[in-house]
Structure formats: C-alpha cells, structure tokens
Design an enzyme around this catalytic site. Structure first.
Site, PDB file in Angstrom:
ATOM      1  N   ASP A 193      30.198  38.942  40.752  1.00  0.00           N
ATOM      2  CA  ASP A 193      29.129  39.048  41.762  1.00  0.00           C
ATOM      3  C   ASP A 193      27.749  38.895  41.113  1.00  0.00           C
ATOM      4  OD1 ASP A 193      29.683  39.322  44.476  1.00  0.00           O
ATOM      5  OD2 ASP A 193      30.320  41.414  44.268  1.00  0.00           O
ATOM      6  N   LYS A 253      37.282  35.953  51.288  1.00  0.00           N
ATOM      7  CA  LYS A 253      37.264  35.695  49.843  1.00  0.00           C
ATOM      8  C   LYS A 253      38.697  35.551  49.308  1.00  0.00           C
ATOM      9  CE  LYS A 253      32.810  37.990  49.255  1.00  0.00           C
ATOM     10  NZ  LYS A 253      32.043  39.191  48.885  1.00  0.00           N
ATOM     11  N   GLN A 259      33.052  45.383  47.153  1.00  0.00           N
ATOM     12  CA  GLN A 259      32.273  44.957  48.312  1.00  0.00           C
ATOM     13  C   GLN A 259      31.269  46.044  48.704  1.00  0.00           C
ATOM     14  OE1 GLN A 259      32.479  41.901  49.510  1.00  0.00           O
ATOM     15  NE2 GLN A 259      31.088  42.151  51.235  1.00  0.00           N
TER      16      GLN A 259
HETATM   17  N1  GUN Z   1      27.841  42.674  50.527  1.00  0.00           N
HETATM   18  C1  GUN Z   1      27.116  41.659  51.062  1.00  0.00           C
HETATM   19  N2  GUN Z   1      27.157  40.563  50.277  1.00  0.00           N
HETATM   20  C2  GUN Z   1      27.920  40.891  49.212  1.00  0.00           C
HETATM   21  C3  GUN Z   1      28.332  40.173  48.057  1.00  0.00           C
HETATM   22  O1  GUN Z   1      27.987  39.008  47.823  1.00  0.00           O
HETATM   23  N3  GUN Z   1      29.132  40.866  47.193  1.00  0.00           N
HETATM   24  C4  GUN Z   1      29.513  42.155  47.415  1.00  0.00           C
HETATM   25  N4  GUN Z   1      30.275  42.744  46.487  1.00  0.00           N
HETATM   26  N5  GUN Z   1      29.126  42.852  48.452  1.00  0.00           N
HETATM   27  C5  GUN Z   1      28.355  42.212  49.376  1.00  0.00           C
END
Ligand code: GUN
Length: 299
Positions: free
Chosen positions: A119, A52, A96
């Site tokens: 998110d 990311k 995350q």
């Molecule tokens: N864990 C798995 N997918 C995601 C996501 O799209 N965002 C976040 N913050 N955690 C994740």
C-alpha cells in the site's frame, strides 16, 4: 471532452501483468501472493477488498483474505502482521482502512514490514517516495499518474491543484506531481479546508485532482475551460432505486464540469479500478524484489 476510462486502462495493466505472472510461473519462480486484512463489515471496505482479491485471481496471482470482526483486539492484528511479515509465501499485504476507533492505525501501519508494504503507507516508503528513492508508492496516487501517462496528459510546467491533504491520496499526490520525473515537474498547490480563495486557485489550474471526500464539491465555475479533472471521491449516498441501495458520488459535479474540460475521469470507473491495478503492480514488484534478495534466478 475525452473521458478518462479507468476501467479500460486498469484492464490494460492487468492484461500486461497476466503475461508477466505467467512468465514467472513458466520459470518456476514464486508467484506473487497478496494478503489482505479486513476488519469489520464496512460496505466500502468489503467491496474494495473483495475486488482486490478478485483482481489477483484475474492476473494469476495468489491471494489470502483474513477477516476479523470489528471487536478484534489490536494485539491480535499486530500478531497477524508479524506472522505475515515473516511468511516467505506472502509477497506483500495490506490492512484495509479505516479501522475501528479502538485500533491505532499508525501503530498498525508501522508494524508492517516496509518491504511488504504494497500500500506504500509505511513512513519508510512515504519518506523514500518523497526523496525520489525506490519505494512502494501508494496505490491511488500511483494509479492517477498512470492514468495521466497513458492518456498522454503532460504534467511538466502545468499548474496542478490537489484538493484534500489525506495521507493516502492528497499529500503523496502533491509530492509526486512536483518531483523531477517524467510524470512530475508540475507546479503544485495543495488546497484544503483552511484554504482561502479555494475557488479562485482551482480556477487557475490546468489539472485538478479532487480528493476531498465531499460529493460534487467541484462545480463548473471552479474549473478553467479545457482543464483536466481527476475525481478521486467515492462517497456512498443512500439510493433506494439502486439494487445495491446506494449511489456512488464523486467529488466533482460531472454533469456540469464535463462540459468545460478537455479530460475528466468519471465515478465510478475512473480512479477506483486504477487503485486496484496499482496494488497488483506493487505486489508483483514485491515478489520479484524478495526473490532477488533470496537469489532466485530470473531468466
Ligand atoms: N482505504 C481506502 N483506500 C485504501 C487503500 O488504498 N488501501 C487500504 N489499505 N485502505 C484503504
């Protein structure tokens, strides 16, 4: 059979964003800035968060990575979230998931300001999305809709089966596909671990979205000839023949299923890159929206 190339589609989105970000910079507009909080060293989470951050740099956005060890106190995280909520330099941020057991994920999600929740996990954004109001839509389902749209796969009137009811993917996916929008209007069935005759239901589907987290769960005999199959699974299985020490398994038995379908997304290189592209789109949107609120002119 057409392979749905998520890597290529994500690249197209990133190229489009690169142009838009450059335009903001040329206008002395604030640059989108994503912050990511990473707790612990779970292999999958580290890989995703690093990807990311790298993607931000690629499109010219700024990013800040904040890391904590897995013993971090909930209060420390909540304080950092508060700081990011109030930091005008940060367009949006993510925490995350998953988090260590001693941290309440719901409390963390609720603490994030909905206007910075790129998110789309905050209940306010989930609720707004459900009602068809402007919202940050969570990155994976949004990425899947974008994949369908850009491959000209219609959803209207189609029988869609979503496998798995997670808050991050299955549940929002089922809502988005059933909404009265150009990428919705499908007849959606959400199946899960308690569903009876799951195979039979899947076999009727025009579109299957597999998000159950069980390697190779979807077999050829569960899929209709000519169906569209989107694989959201990313289970790591130890494999010493790989440099990384693991192999990534999707929820779909690609070998056999791909022989029957009209479209299929692979793992890796399908939904994964689209999730990151969607997050960038949301971060761009957060930046422009916050500037609008502060009345920074957009030429
Ligand atoms: N864990 C798995 N997918 C995601 C996501 O799209 N965002 C976040 N913050 N955690 C994740």
């Amino acid at each position: 059979m057409t392979l749905i190339d998520g890597k290529q589609t994500a690249k197209e989105i990133k190229e489009e964003l690169k142009v838009k970000v450059a335009k903001l910079k040329a206008q002395d507009h604030p640059v989108p800035h994503l912050a990511a909080i990473l707790v612990g060293n779970d292999g999958g989470s580290v890989t995703y968060v690093n990807a990311k951050v790298k993607a931000c740099a690629y499109v010219g956005m700024e990013s800040t990575l904040i890391t904590y060890d897995d013993q971090v106190m909930e209060k420390t995280l909540l304080d950092k979230i508060e700081e990011l909520n109030n930091d005008d330099n940060i367009s949006g941020f993510i925490v995350q998931l998953p988090l260590p057991k001693h941290i309440d994920e719901r409390k963390i999600t609720l603490a994030i300001s909905p206007s910075k929740d790129v998110d789309g996990f905050h209940p306010e954004n989930v609720g707004r999305m459900s009602l068809g109001l402007p919202a940050f839509v969570s990155a994976t389902p949004n990425g899947i809709l974008e994949l369908l749209k850009r491959h000209e796969i219609p959803t209207e009137g189609k029988d869609c089966v979503v496998i798995g009811r997670s808050s991050i993917v299955g549940t929002p996916m089922s809502i988005l596909l059933s909404r009265n929008t150009p990428t919705g209007n499908a007849t959606v069935t959400l199946v899960h671990s308690r569903t009876k005759k799951l195979e039979e239901i899947c076999k009727r589907a025009d579109i299957i979205i597999a998000a159950i987290g069980k390697p190779h769960f979807v077999k050829a005999e569960m899929v209709k000839e000519g169906a569209v199959v989107i694989d959201v699974g990313t289970t790591r299985v130890e494999d010493n023949t790989k440099k990384s020490g693991f192999k990534l398994y999707g929820d779909v038995d690609f070998e056999t299923v791909s022989k029957k379908v009209s479209f299929i997304s692979p793992v890796p290189g399908g939904v994964g890159p689209m999730t990151i592209a969607s997050l960038l789109l949301n971060t761009y949107k957060a930046c422009v929206q916050s500037s609008d609120k502060l009345s920074i002119p957009q030429k």
